[in-house]
Enzyme design. Structure first.
Site, PDB file in Angstrom:
ATOM      1  N   TYR A 126      56.403 -26.169   1.400  1.00 27.61           N
ATOM      2  CA  TYR A 126      56.059 -25.541   2.691  1.00 27.61           C
ATOM      3  C   TYR A 126      55.606 -24.097   2.443  1.00 27.61           C
ATOM      4  O   TYR A 126      56.349 -23.279   1.907  1.00 27.61           O
ATOM      5  CB  TYR A 126      57.244 -25.571   3.665  1.00 27.61           C
ATOM      6  CG  TYR A 126      57.696 -26.965   4.083  1.00 27.61           C
ATOM      7  CD1 TYR A 126      56.870 -28.086   3.933  1.00 27.61           C
ATOM      8  CD2 TYR A 126      58.954 -27.167   4.626  1.00 27.61           C
ATOM      9  CE1 TYR A 126      57.293 -29.358   4.311  1.00 27.61           C
ATOM     10  CE2 TYR A 126      59.387 -28.438   5.013  1.00 27.61           C
ATOM     11  CZ  TYR A 126      58.539 -29.527   4.843  1.00 27.61           C
ATOM     12  OH  TYR A 126      58.972 -30.783   5.210  1.00 27.61           O
TER      13      TYR A 126
HETATM   14  N1  NAP Z   1      60.115 -35.341   4.782  1.00 27.48           N
HETATM   15  C1  NAP Z   1      58.891 -35.292   5.217  1.00 27.48           C
HETATM   16  O1  NAP Z   1      57.984 -35.889   4.660  1.00 27.48           O
HETATM   17  C2  NAP Z   1      58.584 -34.442   6.424  1.00 27.48           C
HETATM   18  C3  NAP Z   1      57.343 -34.578   7.089  1.00 27.48           C
HETATM   19  C4  NAP Z   1      57.117 -33.783   8.223  1.00 27.48           C
HETATM   20  C5  NAP Z   1      58.089 -32.902   8.676  1.00 27.48           C
HETATM   21  N2  NAP Z   1      59.290 -32.789   7.992  1.00 27.48           N
HETATM   22  C6  NAP Z   1      60.370 -31.905   8.487  1.00 27.48           C
HETATM   23  O2  NAP Z   1      60.541 -32.141   9.871  1.00 27.48           O
HETATM   24  C7  NAP Z   1      60.407 -30.922  10.587  1.00 27.48           C
HETATM   25  C8  NAP Z   1      59.812 -31.187  11.940  1.00 27.48           C
HETATM   26  O3  NAP Z   1      58.546 -31.776  11.804  1.00 27.48           O
HETATM   27  P1  NAP Z   1      57.331 -31.513  12.768  1.00 27.48           P
HETATM   28  O4  NAP Z   1      57.169 -30.070  13.020  1.00 27.48           O
HETATM   29  O5  NAP Z   1      56.187 -32.306  12.273  1.00 27.48           O
HETATM   30  O6  NAP Z   1      57.833 -32.247  14.058  1.00 27.48           O
HETATM   31  P2  NAP Z   1      58.152 -32.282  15.548  1.00 27.48           P
HETATM   32  O7  NAP Z   1      59.438 -31.589  15.776  1.00 27.48           O
HETATM   33  O8  NAP Z   1      58.021 -33.718  15.873  1.00 27.48           O
HETATM   34  O9  NAP Z   1      56.944 -31.536  16.300  1.00 27.48           O
HETATM   35  C9  NAP Z   1      56.752 -30.184  16.318  1.00 27.48           C
HETATM   36  C10 NAP Z   1      55.728 -29.885  17.409  1.00 27.48           C
HETATM   37  O10 NAP Z   1      56.343 -30.089  18.687  1.00 27.48           O
HETATM   38  C11 NAP Z   1      56.194 -28.902  19.476  1.00 27.48           C
HETATM   39  N3  NAP Z   1      57.414 -28.683  20.264  1.00 27.48           N
HETATM   40  C12 NAP Z   1      58.680 -28.617  19.804  1.00 27.48           C
HETATM   41  N4  NAP Z   1      59.537 -28.413  20.832  1.00 27.48           N
HETATM   42  C13 NAP Z   1      58.788 -28.329  21.955  1.00 27.48           C
HETATM   43  C14 NAP Z   1      59.093 -28.104  23.310  1.00 27.48           C
HETATM   44  N5  NAP Z   1      60.334 -27.941  23.732  1.00 27.48           N
HETATM   45  N6  NAP Z   1      58.072 -28.063  24.188  1.00 27.48           N
HETATM   46  C15 NAP Z   1      56.791 -28.218  23.798  1.00 27.48           C
HETATM   47  N7  NAP Z   1      56.455 -28.439  22.504  1.00 27.48           N
HETATM   48  C16 NAP Z   1      57.427 -28.487  21.589  1.00 27.48           C
HETATM   49  C17 NAP Z   1      55.993 -27.784  18.500  1.00 27.48           C
HETATM   50  O11 NAP Z   1      55.268 -26.769  19.124  1.00 27.48           O
HETATM   51  P3  NAP Z   1      55.809 -25.248  19.114  1.00 27.48           P
HETATM   52  O12 NAP Z   1      55.659 -24.787  17.729  1.00 27.48           O
HETATM   53  O13 NAP Z   1      54.936 -24.571  20.097  1.00 27.48           O
HETATM   54  O14 NAP Z   1      57.248 -25.314  19.547  1.00 27.48           O
HETATM   55  C18 NAP Z   1      55.228 -28.463  17.371  1.00 27.48           C
HETATM   56  O15 NAP Z   1      53.844 -28.474  17.642  1.00 27.48           O
HETATM   57  C19 NAP Z   1      59.587 -30.022   9.667  1.00 27.48           C
HETATM   58  O16 NAP Z   1      59.781 -28.652   9.928  1.00 27.48           O
HETATM   59  C20 NAP Z   1      60.100 -30.412   8.320  1.00 27.48           C
HETATM   60  O17 NAP Z   1      61.317 -29.748   8.028  1.00 27.48           O
HETATM   61  C21 NAP Z   1      59.526 -33.549   6.893  1.00 27.48           C
END
Ligand code: NAP
Length: 324
Positions: free
Chosen positions: A59
């Protein structure tokens, strides 16, 4: 905040894990927060009782680990820190990726250096490595635990037969086994319910889903998905099959139920995961303190079994996404 023990370990974690892919260095991805804002997010998370943080060496090319480590100064004992390794960190050096003993030893040490920590609570393999025998990987991870560099080891997206082979290998050889599975799971991607989740449940493996909000798809109506910088610029949301197999109808139902309950769509999507017994703690990704607060409030949303059934009903099987 609510807490749980992680899988069958005795280690307590908050029922929300803060995903740290969203901060580090905006040069890595347009939507990533810089250092100061990232630290503010971690600070607010700690105030809210969030104690579990998930990052990875890749990251922001290591910057996420560095920022997280600095943000946690003075809070190391209360925090549970998870990081990951597997993806190649230096394109010119094949041993900077994969899960060989050499890669694990050098990449874990580099992660600890960036985090400014002697030990990480959970060291996870980010993917399966076809090039390295699993016995070599499990032995190297077990040695890392013996050296005091990791307290537990975990895995991320892979086929269930691979994960089962890893667990059997550790058990046969008397090594510490994976205690967690970090997999792709949300209301519009439920393929993990076929094999991986029942398997984890039967083996006492802690489940910490990634992209619980479908990378933002479940946080706003379908026709507004490109309304944020991440929605506009991140191709992953479009590559995953979120809008296939009933996804658009699920998005509409999440909006409708949110409206009915006077809460946000993101909160309904998270509440659904909190109602799934096989989930220990979703890894929420956000760049906003307000959205982090939404996630914490979602812990108090009660969904009836008919709400859950109604949200799930339109789902149809989709192609596997998140690993090869
Ligand atoms: N192991 C793997 O292969 C893998 C792959 C992907 C991710 N990850 C892990 O999972 C974590 C989360 O993944 P992700 O960021 O893809 O997933 P997510 O939590 O599904 O989605 C994040 C998105 O949702 C929005 N969001 C979150 N809360 C919100 C709310 N209350 N209202 C409106 N929009 C909201 C965020 O926007 P805002 O920024 O505006 O809040 C962002 O655009 C990563 O940080 C990482 O640690 C792991």
């Amino acid at each position: 905040m609510q807490y749980t023990t992680l899988g069958d370990t005795g280690m307590t974690v908050s029922k929300i894990c803060l995903g740290c892919m969203s901060f580090g260095d905006p040069a890595w991805r347009d939507w990533v927060l810089g250092e100061e804002e990232g630290k503010e997010l971690v600070e607010r998370a700690l105030e809210l009782g969030v104690t579990f943080f998930d990052t990875a060496n890749m990251y922001s090319n290591g910057e996420s680990e560095r920022v997280l480590g600095e943000a946690l100064e003075g809070h190391r004992d209360e925090a549970v820190v998870a990081t990951k390794g597997y993806f190649r960190m230096d394109e010119s050096n094949p041993n900077s990726g994969g899960l060989s003993r050499k890669a694990i030893e050098t990449q874990l040490q580099a992660s600890l250096d960036r985090l400014g920590m002697e030990t990480v609570d959970l060291y996870q393999i980010h993917r399966w490595d076809d090039e390295t025998p699993i016995r070599e990987t499990m032995a190297a991870l077990d040695d890392a635990i013996r050296r005091g560099q990791a307290r537990y080891v975990g895995a991320s997206s892979m086929w269930t037969h691979q994960f089962a082979e890893a667990l059997h290998t550790s058990e046969r050889r008397g090594l510490d086994r994976f205690v967690t599975m970090q997999n792709h799971y949300n209301l519009v991607y439920r393929e993990e319910e076929r094999e991986m989740l029942p398997y984890c449940e039967s083996r006492g493996v802690g489940v910490m889903p990634w992209s619980p909000l479908a990378r933002g798809y479940l946080t706003r109506p379908d026709d507004e998905i490109d309304a944020t910088l991440r929605g506009e610029t991140e191709e992953h949301m479009y590559r995953h099959p979120y809008r296939e197999g009933g996804g658009q109808e699920i998005n509409a139902r999440v909006a409708e139920l949110a409206d009915e309950k006077g809460v946000k769509m993101a909160q309904i999507a998270l509440a659904w995961l909190f109602h799934k017994e096989w989930v220990d703690t979703p890894i929420v990704g956000t760049t906003s303190v307000e959205h982090l607060e939404d996630a914490v409030e979602a812990l108090d949303i009660d969904l009836s079994s008919s709400d859950v059934d109604w949200l799930e009903e339109p789902y149809e099987p989709v192609r596997v996404s998140g690993h090869d």
